[in-house]
Design a protein around this motif. Structure first.
Motif, PDB file in Angstrom:
ATOM      1  N   ASP A   1      17.125  20.420 -61.631  1.00  0.00           N
ATOM      2  CA  ASP A   1      15.804  19.817 -61.783  1.00  0.00           C
ATOM      3  C   ASP A   1      14.708  20.826 -61.465  1.00  0.00           C
ATOM      4  OD1 ASP A   1      16.864  17.128 -62.160  1.00  0.00           O
ATOM      5  OD2 ASP A   1      17.351  17.196 -60.021  1.00  0.00           O
ATOM      6  N   LEU A   2      15.081  21.847 -60.691  1.00  0.00           N
ATOM      7  CA  LEU A   2      14.117  22.841 -60.239  1.00  0.00           C
ATOM      8  C   LEU A   2      14.807  24.184 -60.058  1.00  0.00           C
ATOM      9  CD1 LEU A   2      11.219  23.430 -59.106  1.00  0.00           C
ATOM     10  CD2 LEU A   2      12.158  22.903 -56.841  1.00  0.00           C
ATOM     11  N   VAL A   3      14.156  25.235 -60.512  1.00  0.00           N
ATOM     12  CA  VAL A   3      14.609  26.609 -60.280  1.00  0.00           C
ATOM     13  C   VAL A   3      13.573  27.255 -59.368  1.00  0.00           C
ATOM     14  CG1 VAL A   3      15.011  28.869 -61.329  1.00  0.00           C
ATOM     15  CG2 VAL A   3      15.767  26.802 -62.515  1.00  0.00           C
ATOM     16  N   VAL A   4      14.039  27.945 -58.324  1.00  0.00           N
ATOM     17  CA  VAL A   4      13.136  28.628 -57.392  1.00  0.00           C
ATOM     18  C   VAL A   4      13.376  30.126 -57.504  1.00  0.00           C
ATOM     19  CG1 VAL A   4      12.407  28.881 -54.994  1.00  0.00           C
ATOM     20  CG2 VAL A   4      13.188  26.645 -55.822  1.00  0.00           C
ATOM     21  N   VAL A   5      12.314  30.853 -57.810  1.00  0.00           N
ATOM     22  CA  VAL A   5      12.373  32.310 -57.927  1.00  0.00           C
ATOM     23  C   VAL A   5      11.238  32.925 -57.121  1.00  0.00           C
ATOM     24  CG1 VAL A   5      13.474  32.312 -60.212  1.00  0.00           C
ATOM     25  CG2 VAL A   5      10.984  32.338 -60.040  1.00  0.00           C
ATOM     26  N   GLY A   6      11.393  34.182 -56.786  1.00  0.00           N
ATOM     27  CA  GLY A   6      10.345  34.908 -56.087  1.00  0.00           C
ATOM     28  C   GLY A   6       9.541  35.754 -57.053  1.00  0.00           C
ATOM     29  N   HIS A   7       8.265  35.901 -56.761  1.00  0.00           N
ATOM     30  CA  HIS A   7       7.373  36.703 -57.603  1.00  0.00           C
ATOM     31  C   HIS A   7       7.124  38.046 -56.945  1.00  0.00           C
ATOM     32  CE1 HIS A   7       4.184  37.725 -60.358  1.00  0.00           C
ATOM     33  NE2 HIS A   7       3.362  37.905 -59.355  1.00  0.00           N
TER      34      HIS A   7
ATOM     35  N   LEU B   1      18.487  27.945 -56.463  1.00  0.00           N
ATOM     36  CA  LEU B   1      17.764  29.024 -55.786  1.00  0.00           C
ATOM     37  C   LEU B   1      18.282  30.349 -56.318  1.00  0.00           C
ATOM     38  CD1 LEU B   1      18.014  27.754 -52.083  1.00  0.00           C
ATOM     39  CD2 LEU B   1      16.191  27.337 -53.737  1.00  0.00           C
ATOM     40  N   CYS B   2      17.369  31.228 -56.718  1.00  0.00           N
ATOM     41  CA  CYS B   2      17.753  32.540 -57.239  1.00  0.00           C
ATOM     42  C   CYS B   2      17.510  33.572 -56.148  1.00  0.00           C
ATOM     43  CB  CYS B   2      16.937  32.869 -58.491  1.00  0.00           C
ATOM     44  SG  CYS B   2      17.194  31.641 -59.794  1.00  0.00           S
ATOM     45  N   TYR B   3      18.555  34.312 -55.813  1.00  0.00           N
ATOM     46  CA  TYR B   3      18.496  35.226 -54.668  1.00  0.00           C
ATOM     47  C   TYR B   3      19.029  36.590 -55.057  1.00  0.00           C
ATOM     48  CZ  TYR B   3      19.293  37.049 -49.971  1.00  0.00           C
ATOM     49  OH  TYR B   3      19.282  37.816 -48.845  1.00  0.00           O
ATOM     50  N   ASP B   4      18.198  37.612 -54.815  1.00  0.00           N
ATOM     51  CA  ASP B   4      18.623  38.974 -55.135  1.00  0.00           C
ATOM     52  C   ASP B   4      18.530  39.927 -53.948  1.00  0.00           C
ATOM     53  OD1 ASP B   4      15.892  39.291 -54.910  1.00  0.00           O
ATOM     54  OD2 ASP B   4      15.611  40.142 -56.909  1.00  0.00           O
ATOM     55  N   GLY B   5      18.228  39.394 -52.766  1.00  0.00           N
ATOM     56  CA  GLY B   5      18.187  40.213 -51.570  1.00  0.00           C
ATOM     57  C   GLY B   5      16.870  40.922 -51.324  1.00  0.00           C
ATOM     58  N   THR B   6      15.976  40.963 -52.309  1.00  0.00           N
ATOM     59  CA  THR B   6      14.679  41.616 -52.137  1.00  0.00           C
ATOM     60  C   THR B   6      13.790  40.764 -51.235  1.00  0.00           C
ATOM     61  OG1 THR B   6      13.707  40.512 -54.050  1.00  0.00           O
ATOM     62  CG2 THR B   6      14.783  42.647 -54.442  1.00  0.00           C
ATOM     63  N   ARG B   7      12.648  41.315 -50.831  1.00  0.00           N
ATOM     64  CA  ARG B   7      11.693  40.554 -50.031  1.00  0.00           C
ATOM     65  C   ARG B   7      11.286  39.284 -50.779  1.00  0.00           C
ATOM     66  NH1 ARG B   7       7.435  44.199 -48.408  1.00  0.00           N
ATOM     67  NH2 ARG B   7       6.793  44.063 -50.574  1.00  0.00           N
ATOM     68  N   GLU B   8      11.069  39.404 -52.095  1.00  0.00           N
ATOM     69  CA  GLU B   8      10.692  38.248 -52.897  1.00  0.00           C
ATOM     70  C   GLU B   8      11.829  37.224 -52.940  1.00  0.00           C
ATOM     71  OE1 GLU B   8       8.484  41.835 -53.896  1.00  0.00           O
ATOM     72  OE2 GLU B   8      10.623  41.446 -54.104  1.00  0.00           O
ATOM     73  N   GLY B   9      13.044  37.719 -53.032  1.00  0.00           N
ATOM     74  CA  GLY B   9      14.205  36.840 -53.013  1.00  0.00           C
ATOM     75  C   GLY B   9      14.352  36.129 -51.675  1.00  0.00           C
ATOM     76  N   GLN B  10      14.023  36.840 -50.595  1.00  0.00           N
ATOM     77  CA  GLN B  10      14.067  36.239 -49.258  1.00  0.00           C
ATOM     78  C   GLN B  10      13.077  35.076 -49.165  1.00  0.00           C
ATOM     79  OE1 GLN B  10      16.103  37.232 -46.741  1.00  0.00           O
ATOM     80  NE2 GLN B  10      16.872  39.129 -47.602  1.00  0.00           N
ATOM     81  N   HIS B  11      11.861  35.293 -49.706  1.00  0.00           N
ATOM     82  CA  HIS B  11      10.853  34.228 -49.688  1.00  0.00           C
ATOM     83  C   HIS B  11      11.297  33.039 -50.525  1.00  0.00           C
ATOM     84  CE1 HIS B  11       7.832  36.265 -47.348  1.00  0.00           C
ATOM     85  NE2 HIS B  11       7.858  37.304 -48.162  1.00  0.00           N
ATOM     86  N   ALA B  12      11.866  33.309 -51.690  1.00  0.00           N
ATOM     87  CA  ALA B  12      12.341  32.228 -52.553  1.00  0.00           C
ATOM     88  C   ALA B  12      13.439  31.429 -51.843  1.00  0.00           C
ATOM     89  CB  ALA B  12      12.853  32.787 -53.884  1.00  0.00           C
ATOM     90  N   LEU B  13      14.331  32.123 -51.171  1.00  0.00           N
ATOM     91  CA  LEU B  13      15.417  31.463 -50.455  1.00  0.00           C
ATOM     92  C   LEU B  13      14.859  30.587 -49.337  1.00  0.00           C
ATOM     93  CD1 LEU B  13      18.575  31.425 -50.400  1.00  0.00           C
ATOM     94  CD2 LEU B  13      18.386  33.063 -48.536  1.00  0.00           C
ATOM     95  N   LYS B  14      13.944  31.136 -48.567  1.00  0.00           N
ATOM     96  CA  LYS B  14      13.361  30.405 -47.439  1.00  0.00           C
ATOM     97  C   LYS B  14      12.567  29.190 -47.918  1.00  0.00           C
ATOM     98  CE  LYS B  14       9.693  31.926 -45.213  1.00  0.00           C
ATOM     99  NZ  LYS B  14       8.502  31.285 -45.033  1.00  0.00           N
ATOM    100  N   ASP B  15      11.695  29.384 -48.885  1.00  0.00           N
ATOM    101  CA  ASP B  15      10.862  28.284 -49.380  1.00  0.00           C
ATOM    102  C   ASP B  15      11.701  27.233 -50.104  1.00  0.00           C
ATOM    103  OD1 ASP B  15       8.701  29.634 -48.337  1.00  0.00           O
ATOM    104  OD2 ASP B  15       7.958  30.357 -50.269  1.00  0.00           O
ATOM    105  N   GLY B  16      12.650  27.694 -50.898  1.00  0.00           N
ATOM    106  CA  GLY B  16      13.525  26.759 -51.606  1.00  0.00           C
ATOM    107  C   GLY B  16      14.389  25.963 -50.651  1.00  0.00           C
TER     108      GLY B  16
END
Length: 165
Positions: free
Chosen positions: A106-112, A9-24
């Motif tokens: 096996d999987l990388v999760v990022v926010g758009h 899971l890739c997390y940078d604290g932004t809104r997009e990062g928050q979504h990536a964290l939650k979904d991942g």
């Protein structure tokens, strides 16, 4: 999807990062996958402004980056997910593939990031794509529909107004 045993899971604290964290996190829970959380302190911006950032203590920058990683780990822990945290300093487009390959993810999760043509994870100074640099699957989270720009459902005038604001 059961082939996803190790998720980065890739997390940078932004809104997009928050979504990536939650979904991942939700996906990792469903799949009972091993979870790694990566926070990348993008040094490109502060390296370009070396005169300004030289006045900022390196310890402060490192502490801020560590705090961001800890925040993500705490959010995962609140969901009952034990994750291994990784902190990198550099260009995200370089660091994400490095960690994905090194950890054998096996999987990388990022926010758009919708407001830009390509999110910071997808493009960068090398004009390359994250997809071209990893050997695993990539999940790009889009966030809630409420976060979508009004221009998507609006008129052409709305779209022009949104572009100029």
């Amino acid at each position: 999807m059961s082939g996803f045993k190790r998720i980065l899971l890739c997390y940078d604290g932004t809104r997009e990062g928050q979504h990536a964290l939650k979904d991942g996190a939700a996906l990792a829970q469903d799949l009972k996958a091993e979870v790694h959380l990566l926070s990348v302190l993008n040094n490109t911006a502060w390296m370009q402004g070396a005169d300004i950032t030289s006045a900022v203590p390196v310890d402060f920058i490192n502490e801020s980056a560590k705090a961001l990683l800890d925040e993500g780990l705490q959010k995962l822990a609140a969901r009952g997910i034990r994750a291994t945290g990784h902190l990198a300093i550099g260009e995200p487009l370089d660091e994400i593939p490095f960690f994905a390959n090194d950890l054998k993810a096996d999987l990388v999760v990022v926010g758009h990031r919708r407001s830009h043509g390509l999110a910071r994870w997808w493009g960068g100074r090398h004009d390359g794509l994250l997809l071209d640099r990893v050997t695993c699957s990539v999940l790009v989270t889009m966030g809630a529909a409420a976060d979508a720009p009004a221009a998507v459902a609006g008129t052409g005038e709305t779209a022009r107004s949104a572009e100029h604001s």
